[in-house]
Scaffold this motif. Structure first.
Motif, PDB file in Angstrom:
ATOM      1  N   SER A  18       2.308  -8.975  17.498  1.00  0.00           N
ATOM      2  CA  SER A  18       3.097  -8.474  16.366  1.00  0.00           C
ATOM      3  C   SER A  18       4.162  -7.470  16.821  1.00  0.00           C
ATOM      4  O   SER A  18       3.856  -6.498  17.512  1.00  0.00           O
ATOM      5  CB  SER A  18       2.173  -7.794  15.358  1.00  0.00           C
ATOM      6  N   PHE A  20       5.580  -5.288  15.064  1.00  0.00           N
ATOM      7  CA  PHE A  20       5.312  -3.989  14.434  1.00  0.00           C
ATOM      8  C   PHE A  20       4.144  -3.289  15.131  1.00  0.00           C
ATOM      9  O   PHE A  20       4.154  -2.075  15.313  1.00  0.00           O
ATOM     10  CB  PHE A  20       5.024  -4.182  12.936  1.00  0.00           C
ATOM     11  N   ARG A  23       5.313  -1.675  18.289  1.00  0.00           N
ATOM     12  CA  ARG A  23       5.930  -0.357  18.059  1.00  0.00           C
ATOM     13  C   ARG A  23       4.841   0.717  18.068  1.00  0.00           C
ATOM     14  O   ARG A  23       4.987   1.778  18.698  1.00  0.00           O
ATOM     15  CB  ARG A  23       6.644  -0.327  16.702  1.00  0.00           C
ATOM     16  N   LYS A  45      -7.407 -10.933   5.562  1.00  0.00           N
ATOM     17  CA  LYS A  45      -6.780  -9.934   4.685  1.00  0.00           C
ATOM     18  C   LYS A  45      -7.802  -9.174   3.846  1.00  0.00           C
ATOM     19  O   LYS A  45      -7.683  -7.961   3.680  1.00  0.00           O
ATOM     20  CB  LYS A  45      -5.817 -10.631   3.727  1.00  0.00           C
ATOM     21  N   ARG A  56      -1.588  -5.657   5.545  1.00  0.00           N
ATOM     22  CA  ARG A  56      -0.747  -5.939   6.707  1.00  0.00           C
ATOM     23  C   ARG A  56      -1.119  -5.022   7.852  1.00  0.00           C
ATOM     24  O   ARG A  56      -1.647  -3.930   7.631  1.00  0.00           O
ATOM     25  CB  ARG A  56       0.736  -5.690   6.359  1.00  0.00           C
ATOM     26  N   VAL A  57      -0.802  -5.461   9.059  1.00  0.00           N
ATOM     27  CA  VAL A  57      -0.969  -4.612  10.228  1.00  0.00           C
ATOM     28  C   VAL A  57       0.427  -4.250  10.732  1.00  0.00           C
ATOM     29  O   VAL A  57       1.378  -4.989  10.478  1.00  0.00           O
ATOM     30  CB  VAL A  57      -1.785  -5.324  11.334  1.00  0.00           C
ATOM     31  N   PRO A  58       0.567  -3.138  11.462  1.00  0.00           N
ATOM     32  CA  PRO A  58      -0.490  -2.262  11.968  1.00  0.00           C
ATOM     33  C   PRO A  58      -1.044  -1.313  10.905  1.00  0.00           C
ATOM     34  O   PRO A  58      -0.351  -0.904   9.986  1.00  0.00           O
ATOM     35  CB  PRO A  58       0.242  -1.451  13.049  1.00  0.00           C
ATOM     36  N   ASP A  69       1.644   0.698   8.109  1.00  0.00           N
ATOM     37  CA  ASP A  69       3.093   0.543   8.274  1.00  0.00           C
ATOM     38  C   ASP A  69       3.550   1.283   9.533  1.00  0.00           C
ATOM     39  O   ASP A  69       3.316   2.485   9.682  1.00  0.00           O
ATOM     40  CB  ASP A  69       3.871   1.067   7.052  1.00  0.00           C
ATOM     41  N   TRP A  71       6.382   2.366  10.671  1.00  0.00           N
ATOM     42  CA  TRP A  71       7.229   3.558  10.554  1.00  0.00           C
ATOM     43  C   TRP A  71       6.409   4.758  10.084  1.00  0.00           C
ATOM     44  O   TRP A  71       6.511   5.862  10.636  1.00  0.00           O
ATOM     45  CB  TRP A  71       8.416   3.311   9.607  1.00  0.00           C
ATOM     46  N   TYR A 131      -2.367 -21.116   6.942  1.00  0.00           N
ATOM     47  CA  TYR A 131      -1.756 -20.036   6.149  1.00  0.00           C
ATOM     48  C   TYR A 131      -0.330 -19.756   6.620  1.00  0.00           C
ATOM     49  O   TYR A 131       0.601 -19.635   5.822  1.00  0.00           O
ATOM     50  CB  TYR A 131      -2.594 -18.755   6.244  1.00  0.00           C
ATOM     51  N   ARG A 136       5.283 -19.510   5.796  1.00  0.00           N
ATOM     52  CA  ARG A 136       6.596 -19.435   6.456  1.00  0.00           C
ATOM     53  C   ARG A 136       7.479 -20.613   6.071  1.00  0.00           C
ATOM     54  O   ARG A 136       8.703 -20.473   5.952  1.00  0.00           O
ATOM     55  CB  ARG A 136       6.432 -19.350   7.972  1.00  0.00           C
TER      56      ARG A 136
HETATM   57  N1  LIG Z   1       6.949  -2.944   7.426  1.00  0.00           N
HETATM   58  C1  LIG Z   1       5.683  -3.245   8.051  1.00  0.00           C
HETATM   59  C2  LIG Z   1       5.596  -4.742   8.320  1.00  0.00           C
HETATM   60  C3  LIG Z   1       4.200  -5.125   8.812  1.00  0.00           C
HETATM   61  C4  LIG Z   1       4.017  -6.636   8.828  1.00  0.00           C
HETATM   62  O1  LIG Z   1       4.728  -7.414   8.163  1.00  0.00           O
HETATM   63  N2  LIG Z   1       3.018  -7.064   9.600  1.00  0.00           N
HETATM   64  C5  LIG Z   1       2.700  -8.471   9.683  1.00  0.00           C
HETATM   65  C6  LIG Z   1       2.185  -8.822  11.065  1.00  0.00           C
HETATM   66  S1  LIG Z   1       3.530  -8.930  12.211  1.00  0.00           S
HETATM   67  C7  LIG Z   1       1.580  -8.785   8.707  1.00  0.00           C
HETATM   68  O2  LIG Z   1       0.601  -8.085   8.658  1.00  0.00           O
HETATM   69  N3  LIG Z   1       1.751  -9.857   7.943  1.00  0.00           N
HETATM   70  C8  LIG Z   1       0.766 -10.295   7.014  1.00  0.00           C
HETATM   71  C9  LIG Z   1       1.137 -11.631   6.430  1.00  0.00           C
HETATM   72  O3  LIG Z   1       2.197 -12.160   6.744  1.00  0.00           O
HETATM   73  O4  LIG Z   1       0.349 -12.135   5.655  1.00  0.00           O
HETATM   74  C10 LIG Z   1       5.527  -2.414   9.335  1.00  0.00           C
HETATM   75  O5  LIG Z   1       6.561  -1.958   9.873  1.00  0.00           O
HETATM   76  O6  LIG Z   1       4.393  -2.177   9.769  1.00  0.00           O
END
Ligand SMILES: N[C@@H](CCC(=O)N[C@@H](CS)C(=O)NCC(=O)O)C(=O)O
Length: 231
Positions: A18, A20, A23, A45, A56-58, A69, A71, A131, A136
């Protein structure tokens, strides 16, 4: 006590891709904080929400504190551990990093996604593949394979979007200036995402961004450079 990081994993739990989460991984290393990671899959989830309140991660858990998040995590680490190396090099650096974060999320991450999204799918656990493909393909309005079909030519447009990074690195070694800052980890996270799951090269052979990428790969005893890659 080590900080817990919920980190997106592929079919091989050691593949952590990932952008994110990268980061956050580098932010934790920059602060020199011990970390234990929990591999997480898209289809977990409910479990993640129950444990952390996030879908969502992280997400990090630091004692009693949970922060989701990337940030928000960087800001939290800077505030909670002010005696450790700064992620932002001051208030001005934080403001500039916020701009880079917004640019990366709005331009860079989508630009990379349309070049490698089917490679991401290949690296996923079979439970996640259904999924990921459904969500996507709904987002792109076509199949994953159709999204990336023209990538050999489309990559040129992506490379142009990196011009500001290229120009900045012409004048300074790091996006953070004299030493790496969170700004470097934001941009690097996108390149590392592709590196971990795809053999498709985002950067031209002559691109000076490659030298900077190599230097980030070497930071913290080669933390990012030694990441498991999907083959
Ligand atoms: N703005 C969030 C975005 C986090 C994000 O989108 N993470 C993705 C993994 S790369 C996620 O958990 N996605 C869940 C999904 O798509 O169902 C951040 O900066 O942490």
């Amino acid at each position: 006590m080590a900080i817990t990081l919920y980190d997106l994993a592929g079919a091989d739990a050691e593949i952590r891709f990932s952008p994110f989460c990268w980061r956050t991984t580098l932010a934790l290393a920059h602060k020199g904080l011990p970390v234990q990671t929990v591999p997480w899959r898209f289809t977990e989830k409910a479990e993640l929400f129950q444990a952390t309140g996030s879908r969502r991660v992280p997400v990090i858990v630091d004692g009693e504190r949970m922060v989701a998040d990337s940030w928000a995590i960087a800001e939290y680490l800077e505030q909670a551990y002010p005696e450790r190396p700064s992620l932002f090099h001051g208030a001005g650096g934080l403001a500039h990093a916020q701009f880079i974060n917004a640019w990366a999320d709005a331009i860079m991450i989508p630009g990379i996604a349309r070049l490698i999204v089917d490679d991401v799918w290949r690296a996923l656990d079979s439970r996640d593949q259904g999924y990921f493909r459904t969500s996507r393909e709904a987002h792109f309005g076509t199949t994953l394979e159709a999204v990336t079909a023209d990538r050999d030519t489309a990559v040129e447009g992506f490379r142009q979007t990196l011009t500001p990074v290229r120009l900045a690195l012409r004048r300074q070694s790091w996006l953070g200036g004299l030493s790496p800052s969170y700004a470097d980890y934001i941009v690097f996270g996108g390149l590392q995402w592709a590196r971990c799951v795809s053999a498709f090269e985002l950067l031209a052979e002559s691109d000076p961004i490659r030298d900077w990428r190599d230097r980030v790969l070497d930071l913290f005893n080669g933390l990012a450079g030694s990441a498991r890659l999907f083959a």
